[in-house]
Design an enzyme around this catalytic site. Structure first.
Site, mmCIF file in Angstrom:
data_model
loop_
_atom_site.group_PDB
_atom_site.id
_atom_site.type_symbol
_atom_site.label_atom_id
_atom_site.label_comp_id
_atom_site.label_asym_id
_atom_site.label_seq_id
_atom_site.Cartn_x
_atom_site.Cartn_y
_atom_site.Cartn_z
ATOM 1 N N ASP A 97 0.761 -1.201 -0.102
ATOM 2 C CA ASP A 97 -0.046 -0.006 -0.050
ATOM 3 C C ASP A 97 0.753 1.148 -0.088
ATOM 4 O O ASP A 97 1.809 1.276 0.826
ATOM 5 C CB ASP A 97 -0.786 0.114 1.419
ATOM 6 C CG ASP A 97 -1.753 1.154 1.474
ATOM 7 O OD1 ASP A 97 -2.344 1.703 0.074
ATOM 8 O OD2 ASP A 97 -1.991 1.846 2.521
ATOM 9 N N ASP A 102 3.480 1.158 3.434
ATOM 10 C CA ASP A 102 3.114 1.190 4.476
ATOM 11 C C ASP A 102 2.987 -0.285 5.181
ATOM 12 O O ASP A 102 2.648 -1.265 4.803
ATOM 13 C CB ASP A 102 1.485 1.382 4.566
ATOM 14 C CG ASP A 102 0.696 1.674 5.770
ATOM 15 O OD1 ASP A 102 1.347 1.329 6.838
ATOM 16 O OD2 ASP A 102 -0.554 1.944 5.783
ATOM 17 N N ASP A 149 0.403 5.286 0.330
ATOM 18 C CA ASP A 149 -0.352 6.524 0.543
ATOM 19 C C ASP A 149 0.148 7.829 0.191
ATOM 20 O O ASP A 149 1.220 8.087 0.801
ATOM 21 C CB ASP A 149 -0.925 6.476 2.014
ATOM 22 C CG ASP A 149 -2.177 5.733 2.271
ATOM 23 O OD1 ASP A 149 -2.678 5.269 1.128
ATOM 24 O OD2 ASP A 149 -2.350 5.308 3.406
#
Length: 402
Positions: free
Chosen positions: A98, A295, A100
């Site tokens: 992930d 992440d 972000d």
């Protein structure tokens, strides 16, 4: 969010799902499913511990429930609907990454626009994919725009499915360049004894066929070629920009580069002490520039719930969009992920504030969506529906009475 706004978004999400067929992930019946409905209040309520059997046919479930967010698990289980993780009977998990945008180095949400943040995130995604494909040799990768702040990558190669949390953390550390020491990238080779001594000398080399060592070697050879293309004085000046390299070391490094280009190409960094020092300095730059700030909790969590590709993101109204690998270079999230059903008509909204929008001020904010740029000001106004849905979903506007 006011009930009028919530009812409008809920209805438009239903319209989207009624006209859209969404492919479930592989092994969908073995995964846990969860969703967040359009409930009143400032908080969110996650409905989880559901199997696909509990939900029913996926398309019918989405059209009936029109959820604000919908997820499935990275994990596969014997009993995905069991209400405790320990009783589900874990079998295996995808390896999920992930990224972000608002958590990336160099991104300042209060100053950067949404478009700029996502562009920075896409650069990080390309670095991540290079590591996963080149260094690890993963082949079964699914790339997804999250519909919100960034991107997800699902790896489903057979070799990763049964990795435990600690093994996944080792992959995270490698991808992020954590604890990668220059000395660990160097191989020493005995090259024979020196005059008057029985012990052999050693040649230090960078490994050229893979990993972070290959990346450092690639940066070193590229830099050497750039030096050799410069006039001598410019090359010496360029070398002296690095800490610890004065005029003497710069001349030595430049001479060594000219006379030993093939050895450097082969990985030898012992052609001159200054070349070895230069390789060490460049290694730090490589780790900063080519690592991917993923992440960690997402990747190490074998039970993680992740957004369903094809669904709508309840915080933007954009599609959670699967991206073909060969189309990624030209992918434009704020154009390509706009929901077609929301394009072509105008709606009235009351913008409650612009200061909290990415790059916005108290007086206005600029939004780029669907190939156009819009200046948004506080107060009641008419906007294209896809812009209005985005503003309402983000909590920056309420639906005006028609």
């Amino acid at each position: 969010m006011e009930e009028r706004t919530r009812a409008y978004l809920r209805g438009r999400f239903r319209d989207y799902y009624r006209r859209t067929s969404i492919a479930p992930p592989p092994d969908a019946n073995l995964r846990e499913w969860g969703f967040i409905p359009w409930t009143a209040g400032s908080g969110t309520t996650m409905v989880r511990h559901k199997s696909l059997l509990d939900l029913g046919a996926l398309d019918e479930f989405l059209a009936r429930k029109r959820p604000r967010h919908v997820y499935f698990s990275a994990g596969r289980y014997d009993d995905p609907s069991s209400d405790t993780m320990g009783s589900k009977g874990w079998r295996s998990s995808d390896l999920v990454f992930d990224l972000d945008a608002d958590h990336l180095p160099g991104v300042t949400p209060s100053e950067d626009s949404y478009e700029e943040m996502l562009a920075t995130c896409k650069d990080a995604l390309l670095r991540l994919l290079d590591i996963l494909e080149t260094d690890f040799g993963f082949e079964d990768l699914t790339v997804v725009f999250s519909g919100g702040r960034g991107y997800h990558v699902h790896v489903r190669d057979d070799g990763v499915r049964e990795l435990d949390r600690e093994q996944r953390r080792e992959i995270v550390d490698y991808v992020r360049g954590i604890d990668v020491e220059f000395e660990h990238l160097i191989e020493q080779e005995a090259v024979g004894g020196t005059a008057g001594r029985s012990s052999p000398a050693h040649k230090r080399s960078l490994v050229t066929d893979g990993g972070w060592s290959r990346r450092v070697h690639r940066r070193l050879t590229t830099f050497v070629d750039e030096l050799l293309d410069l006039p001598e004085e410019d090359a010496l000046e360029r070398l002296q920009e690095f800490d610890g390299i004065g005029e003497g070391k710069a001349r030595g490094a430049l001479t060594a580069a000219r006379n030993n280009r093939q050895q450097i190409e082969a990985g030898n960094v012992d052609v001159h002490p200054a070349v070895f020092q230069l390789a060490r300095i460049l290694a730090e730059d490589v780790l900063d520039a080519e690592s991917a700030p993923i992440d960690e909790p997402v990747t190490t969590d074998t039970n993680r719930l992740i957004r369903l590709p094809g669904s709508l993101h309840g915080g933007t109204g954009l599609r959670v969009l699967r991206i073909d690998r060969d189309e990624l270079a030209g992918f434009r999230p704020l154009d390509d992920a706009v929901t077609e059903q929301f394009v072509g008509q105008q709606i009235r909204v009351d913008v409650t504030g612009t200061e909290e929008m990415p790059g916005g001020t108290q007086d206005s904010a600029t939004i780029s969506l669907g190939g156009d740029s819009f200046t948004i000001e506080p107060g009641a106004q008419t906007v294209p529906e896809h812009v209005g849905v985005y503003l309402m979903a983000r909590g920056h506007a309420e639906k005006e009475k028609e």
